[in-house]
Design a protein around this motif. Structure first.
Motif, mmCIF file in Angstrom:
data_model
loop_
_atom_site.group_PDB
_atom_site.id
_atom_site.type_symbol
_atom_site.label_atom_id
_atom_site.label_comp_id
_atom_site.label_asym_id
_atom_site.label_seq_id
_atom_site.Cartn_x
_atom_site.Cartn_y
_atom_site.Cartn_z
ATOM 1 N N ARG A 370 0.841 -1.206 0.000
ATOM 2 C CA ARG A 370 0.000 0.000 0.000
ATOM 3 C C ARG A 370 0.871 1.249 0.000
ATOM 4 O O ARG A 370 1.796 1.371 0.805
ATOM 5 C CB ARG A 370 -0.933 -0.004 1.213
ATOM 6 C CG ARG A 370 -1.983 1.091 1.155
ATOM 7 C CD ARG A 370 -2.918 1.011 2.358
ATOM 8 N NE ARG A 370 -2.315 1.555 3.564
ATOM 9 C CZ ARG A 370 -2.958 1.663 4.735
ATOM 10 N NH1 ARG A 370 -4.197 1.226 4.846
ATOM 11 N NH2 ARG A 370 -2.352 2.168 5.787
ATOM 12 N N CYS A 371 0.555 2.184 -0.910
ATOM 13 C CA CYS A 371 1.382 3.388 -1.023
ATOM 14 C C CYS A 371 1.210 4.274 0.216
ATOM 15 O O CYS A 371 0.429 3.958 1.121
ATOM 16 C CB CYS A 371 1.044 4.135 -2.307
ATOM 17 S SG CYS A 371 -0.611 4.818 -2.353
ATOM 18 N N ILE A 372 1.927 5.371 0.275
ATOM 19 C CA ILE A 372 2.011 6.112 1.538
ATOM 20 C C ILE A 372 1.026 7.275 1.650
ATOM 21 O O ILE A 372 0.925 7.881 2.714
ATOM 22 C CB ILE A 372 3.444 6.625 1.782
ATOM 23 C CG1 ILE A 372 3.867 7.622 0.698
ATOM 24 C CG2 ILE A 372 4.419 5.452 1.841
ATOM 25 C CD1 ILE A 372 5.198 8.305 0.988
ATOM 26 N N GLY A 373 0.295 7.602 0.585
ATOM 27 C CA GLY A 373 -0.686 8.669 0.717
ATOM 28 C C GLY A 373 -1.042 9.307 -0.607
ATOM 29 O O GLY A 373 -0.506 8.946 -1.668
ATOM 30 N N TYR A 374 -1.976 10.261 -0.543
ATOM 31 C CA TYR A 374 -2.316 11.121 -1.675
ATOM 32 C C TYR A 374 -1.624 12.461 -1.467
ATOM 33 O O TYR A 374 -1.751 13.082 -0.410
ATOM 34 C CB TYR A 374 -3.827 11.336 -1.771
ATOM 35 C CG TYR A 374 -4.630 10.109 -2.135
ATOM 36 C CD1 TYR A 374 -4.173 9.196 -3.073
ATOM 37 C CD2 TYR A 374 -5.874 9.878 -1.546
ATOM 38 C CE1 TYR A 374 -4.922 8.088 -3.406
ATOM 39 C CE2 TYR A 374 -6.634 8.766 -1.876
ATOM 40 C CZ TYR A 374 -6.151 7.877 -2.807
ATOM 41 O OH TYR A 374 -6.889 6.771 -3.129
ATOM 42 N N TYR A 375 -0.918 12.913 -2.475
ATOM 43 C CA TYR A 375 -0.117 14.127 -2.339
ATOM 44 C C TYR A 375 -1.003 15.354 -2.085
ATOM 45 O O TYR A 375 -1.893 15.674 -2.878
ATOM 46 C CB TYR A 375 0.713 14.336 -3.611
ATOM 47 C CG TYR A 375 1.748 15.422 -3.507
ATOM 48 C CD1 TYR A 375 2.880 15.255 -2.728
ATOM 49 C CD2 TYR A 375 1.583 16.618 -4.185
ATOM 50 C CE1 TYR A 375 3.845 16.244 -2.641
ATOM 51 C CE2 TYR A 375 2.535 17.618 -4.110
ATOM 52 C CZ TYR A 375 3.670 17.432 -3.334
ATOM 53 O OH TYR A 375 4.614 18.421 -3.244
ATOM 54 N N LYS A 376 -0.767 16.006 -0.941
ATOM 55 C CA LYS A 376 -1.482 17.219 -0.514
ATOM 56 C C LYS A 376 -2.985 17.009 -0.373
ATOM 57 O O LYS A 376 -3.755 17.979 -0.401
ATOM 58 C CB LYS A 376 -1.201 18.385 -1.467
ATOM 59 C CG LYS A 376 0.227 18.906 -1.374
ATOM 60 C CD LYS A 376 0.404 20.184 -2.178
ATOM 61 C CE LYS A 376 1.822 20.718 -2.017
ATOM 62 N NZ LYS A 376 2.033 21.971 -2.794
ATOM 63 N N GLU A 377 -3.435 15.766 -0.218
ATOM 64 C CA GLU A 377 -4.843 15.476 0.032
ATOM 65 C C GLU A 377 -4.957 14.410 1.130
ATOM 66 O O GLU A 377 -5.524 13.342 0.914
ATOM 67 C CB GLU A 377 -5.537 14.998 -1.246
ATOM 68 C CG GLU A 377 -5.654 16.057 -2.322
ATOM 69 C CD GLU A 377 -6.498 15.588 -3.494
ATOM 70 O OE1 GLU A 377 -7.576 16.164 -3.719
ATOM 71 O OE2 GLU A 377 -6.092 14.625 -4.164
ATOM 72 N N PRO A 378 -4.438 14.707 2.333
ATOM 73 C CA PRO A 378 -4.454 13.685 3.390
ATOM 74 C C PRO A 378 -5.860 13.274 3.811
ATOM 75 O O PRO A 378 -6.082 12.140 4.229
ATOM 76 C CB PRO A 378 -3.704 14.372 4.543
ATOM 77 C CG PRO A 378 -3.817 15.839 4.257
ATOM 78 C CD PRO A 378 -3.807 15.960 2.768
#
Length: 513
Positions: A370-378
Motif C-alpha cells: 500500500r502506497c504512503i498517501g495522496y499528495y497534498k490530500e491527506p
C-alpha cells in the motif's frame, strides 16, 4: 534481452529500432544530463506529460537517477485537470512535447505557466528549453532516493473528477509491488524464451513494476508498443511472434478485428494474454484465445488498484471463454488473494464488521505494498485507509473457498443485483463494436447507455438482447466515439450522468471512489 519499440523513442536522437540494455542505460544517463542541465536537482519535482511511449519510463528513471521526483501525467489527460495537478505539485520542470504544450485550458492559459521551466522534447516554442540541445550533457553523480522517502507520483484514473496523486517510495514500489512477479513462477511469469509485448500507459505505476519484472526475468525480446493501431501491430507481431501479451481492455477492443481476421496469424504464438486496469468483456476475451494456436492458451486477469498494486488474479481457458457469459451465472470472479502478499475481507459498509461468506459487502485489502498517501490530500487518504486495511470502494462477495467476486463499485451498487454482470451479458449478446453502461437511479430501473458503431440501435435487436434480463429503462443510444473514457479506457460514468440523466443521484455514498 533486447527491446523493440513500435516507433522510435521521442528522447532518442539516434532513432534506434533495437535497444539492448547498454543502449537503454546510455539513453537514461544522457537524459539525466539533460534534466540536470535544465536545472533539475535532488528533491525537485518534475512533470512528465507527453505522448504515450516507453520513454516515459526512461525519463522518470533519469530523474530518479539524480534524486528528483517524477510526477507522471498521462498525455491523454485534458488540459484543465492537468493544470490542477501542476498547481498541486508546483514543479521545477515540465517535460512535454509541442502538441501538448500548445494546448490551452478553459481559461486560455498555457500549461507552461504553471512550472518554473519547460523542457520541450521536439522543436517549436522558443520559450521552452530544447531537449535535443541539452541531451548528452554531463551525467551528474547518481543520488538515489532513500527507501522510505518519496520517489515518484502517479495519478489515478480520474473517473470522478480531478485525479488523485499517489505517493510511492522505493520500498513500496520496488520492494513490495514488484516482488511477486519478479519471481520465476511459470507459466504465470516470463521465461527466458518468451517474446513479451506490452501495451500500457507508461506513466502508470503498473508500467514500473512490469519493467522491474522484465529486467529481472529477462525474456529474449520485449516489444514496447506506443499504441494499439492494428495497422502497426499486425506487421510487428507477424515478424516477432509474441508469446505473452499484456494490454488494457481498450487495447484488446481495438485489436479484436485483427484477432478475428482469418488471414492474420498475429496471435498464433501467444500462450498468455494478460489484462489489467479494468474488467474486460467476455466477447473480447474469446477471439484472442481462439486466435492462438498454442495448445493451452490462458487469459490472466488481474485485480488491483494503483494504491495497492496487485491483489488477486484469475485465469480463463479457451474452453471457458467459448461459453456464453450467461452460461456462467454470477458476478465477475477476480480470483483469490495472493498468499503471503495480500489479505482480503468483505465487511458491512455501515459498521465495517465482517459479513459471512456468500454475502455482499465492501472489499478491504491488507498489503505491505500500500502506497504512503495522496499528495497534498491527506483527508481523501484517511477516508480510505482503515488502519492497516485499504478500502477499495468495491462491493464484492467472498466464497467459502476464498475467491472474490465483484458486484459493483459502491457508488453504483443497488442491493440484489450486479450491474457489472448484466453489462457483461448484454454486451456478449450484442454484435461486435457495441458497449453498455448501466446507470442505476434511485427511483426506477437502471438506465442502459448503449454505445454502437453508428449511434443507432435496432429496436428488435435490443428486445432480443434484453429478453430474460432484469428490468431496465429504455436505452439511450450514443455513438461509440462519444462514450466518455479515461486514458486507460474506463467509462466515466459520472460524465454519462451529467450528459444524459441530468446528474441524477447514484445509489451509493461515493465516499470511497
Amino acid at each position: 534481452m533486447i527491446f523493440r519499440p513500435s516507433r522510435p523513442l521521442d528522447i532518442d536522437p539516434a532513432r534506434q529500432e533495437v535497444l539492448d540494455l547498454e543502449a537503454l542505460a546510455g539513453i537514461v544517463r544522457r537524459t539525466a544530463g539533460a534534466l540536470y542541465a535544465a536545472g533539475l536537482r535532488s528533491g525537485d519535482r518534475f512533470v512528465v506529460y507527453k505522448d504515450n511511449h516507453f520513454d516515459c519510463l526512461l525519463l522518470a528513471s533519469a530523474g530518479v537517477r539524480i534524486g528528483a521526483i517524477p510526477v507522471m501525467v498521462s498525455g491523454l489527460l485534458p488540459p484543465d485537470p492537468t493544470r490542477a495537478l501542476l498547481e498541486r505539485v508546483e514543479p521545477k520542470l515540465l517535460v512535454s512535447n509541442q502538441r501538448l504544450l500548445a494546448s490551452k485550458g478553459s481559461d486560455g492559459a498555457l500549461l507552461s505557466a504553471f512550472a518554473e521551466q519547460t523542457l520541450s522534447l521536439d522543436e517549436g516554442d522558443s520559450s521552452a528549453l530544447s531537449f535535443a540541445e541539452l541531451y548528452g550533457s554531463t551525467d551528474p553523480t547518481p543520488a538515489p532516493r532513500p527507501d522510505d522517502e518519496l520517489m515518484m507520483l502517479t495519478h489515478t484514473s480520474g473517473t470522478t473528477g480531478v485525479p488523485k496523486l499517489i505517493m510511492y517510495t522505493p520500498a513500496k514500489l520496488q520492494r513490495e509491488m514488484a516482488r511477486l512477479e519478479c519471481r520465476h513462477l511459470p507459466p504465470i511469469t516470463f521465461g527466458r524464451d518468451d517474446v513479451v509485448a506490452m501495451f500500457t500507459p507508461y506513466v502508470h505505476a503498473r508500467a514500473f513494476t512490469w519493467l522491474y519484472s522484465t529486467l529481472t526475468l529477462s525474456p529474449t525480446k520485449v516489444l514496447v508498443m506506443s499504441d494499439s493501431d492494428p495497422e502497426v501491430v499486425g506487421p510487428m507481431f507477424h515478424q516477432h511472434r509474441p508469446t505473452v501479451i499484456e494490454a488494457l481492455p481498450i487495447d484488446y477492443v481495438r485489436l479484436e478485428k485483427l484477432a478475428n481476421d482469418p488471414r492474420s496469424d498475429a496471435f498464433a504464438s501467444v500462450r498468455a494474454f494478460i489484462s489489467n486496469f479494468d474488467g474486460v468483456r467476455w466477447s473480447t476475451i474469446r477471439p484472442f484465445l481462439n486466435a492462438s494456436r498454442h495448445p493451452f492458451p490462458l487469459w490472466r486477469e488481474g485485480y488491483g488498484q494503483s494504491e495497492t498494486g496487485g491483489m488477486g488474479m484469475t485465469f480463463v481457458t479457451r474452453r471457458t471463454a467459448n461459453k456464453r457469459r450467461e452460461e456462467l451465472p454470477g458476478p465477475r470472479r477476480v480470483g483469490r488473494p495472493m498468499p503471503g502478499f495480500v489479505a482480503l475481507k468483505v465487511v458491512d459498509p455501515k459498521t465495517f464488521q465482517p459479513v459471512p461468506n456468500g454475502q455482499p459487502g465492501l472489499v478491504l485489502a491488507r498489503t505491505k505494498a500500500r502506497c504512503i498517501g495522496y499528495y497534498k490530500e491527506p483527508e481523501r487518504w484517511q477516508e480510505k485507509a482503515v488502519g492497516e486495511w485499504w478500502n477499495t470502494g468495491d462491493i464484492g462477495i467472498k466464497s467459502r473457498t476464498g475467491a472474490l467476486m465483484l458486484i459493483d463499485r459502491e457508488v453504483n451498487y443497488v442491493p440484489g443485483g450486479s450491474n457489472l454482470e448484466q453489462e457483461d451479458i448484454l454486451v456478449d449478446r450484442l454484435p461486435g463494436g457495441h458497449d453498455v453502461a448501466l446507470l442505476p437511479v434511485p427511483d426506477g430501473p437502471p438506465v442502459p447507455i448503449v454505445a454502437t458503431p453508428d449511434g443507432k440501435l435496432d429496436g428488435e435487436l435490443w428486445k432480443r438482447v434484453s429478453r430474460g434480463r432484469p428490468p431496465m429503462a429504455e436505452p439511450i443510444v450514443i455513438d461509440a466515439e462519444d462514450m466518455p473514457r479515461t486514458g486507460t479506457g474506463k467509462i466515466i460514468r459520472e460524465e454519462l450522468r451529467r450528459r444524459y440523466l441530468d446528474e441524477a443521484e447514484h445509489p451509493g455514498t461515493g465516499r470511497w471512489t
